[in-house]
Design a protein around this motif. Sequence first.
Motif, short mmCIF file in Angstrom:
data_model
loop_
_atom_site.label_atom_id
_atom_site.label_comp_id
_atom_site.label_asym_id
_atom_site.label_seq_id
_atom_site.Cartn_x
_atom_site.Cartn_y
_atom_site.Cartn_z
N SER A 56 5.81 9.39 6.26
CA SER A 56 7.23 9.28 5.91
C SER A 56 8.07 8.80 7.08
O SER A 56 7.66 8.84 8.24
N THR A 57 9.26 8.32 6.71
CA THR A 57 10.30 8.00 7.68
C THR A 57 11.54 8.75 7.20
O THR A 57 12.40 8.19 6.53
N ARG A 92 20.40 4.79 -6.32
CA ARG A 92 19.28 4.41 -5.44
C ARG A 92 19.74 3.48 -4.30
O ARG A 92 19.18 3.51 -3.22
N TYR A 97 17.95 8.98 1.22
CA TYR A 97 16.56 9.44 1.24
C TYR A 97 15.59 8.38 0.74
O TYR A 97 15.92 7.61 -0.17
N GLU A 98 14.37 8.41 1.27
CA GLU A 98 13.33 7.51 0.77
C GLU A 98 12.70 8.05 -0.51
O GLU A 98 12.16 7.30 -1.30
N GLN A 99 12.76 9.35 -0.72
CA GLN A 99 12.32 9.99 -1.96
C GLN A 99 13.50 10.78 -2.50
O GLN A 99 13.85 11.82 -1.97
#
Length: 116
Positions: A56-57, A92, A97-99
Amino acid sequence: MAPTQYKLIFRVPPSHLEVCKQAVFAAGAGAYPGGMYDECCFEVLGMDQFRPTDKSTPFIGKPGQLERVAEYRVETLCVGEDVMRNSVKALRKVHPYEQIVIEVVQLVDIEGSDFY
């Protein structure tokens, strides 16, 4: 026939609460049929827990480290499938957040049913 209604639910850190709400409102979320109310939502502050992995990032936290952070849970109405889909797309684009935790619940009209 009235358009299908959906409840859009998402969680967001306080730093991005307003930008996320404005994005979904601009896409049509939060407007009630009849035009008497718009930019309507329910928000509640709570705690989220997660552990980013080395894949993750993360926007918040470091890989391998358990995090507990304050986040808002936001619920708003989307009248029509197009409004719901456009609101999710808009969310989105601005959410950090990436998720992203996003829930969409189709609402059922129970008027005239046997429910009390």
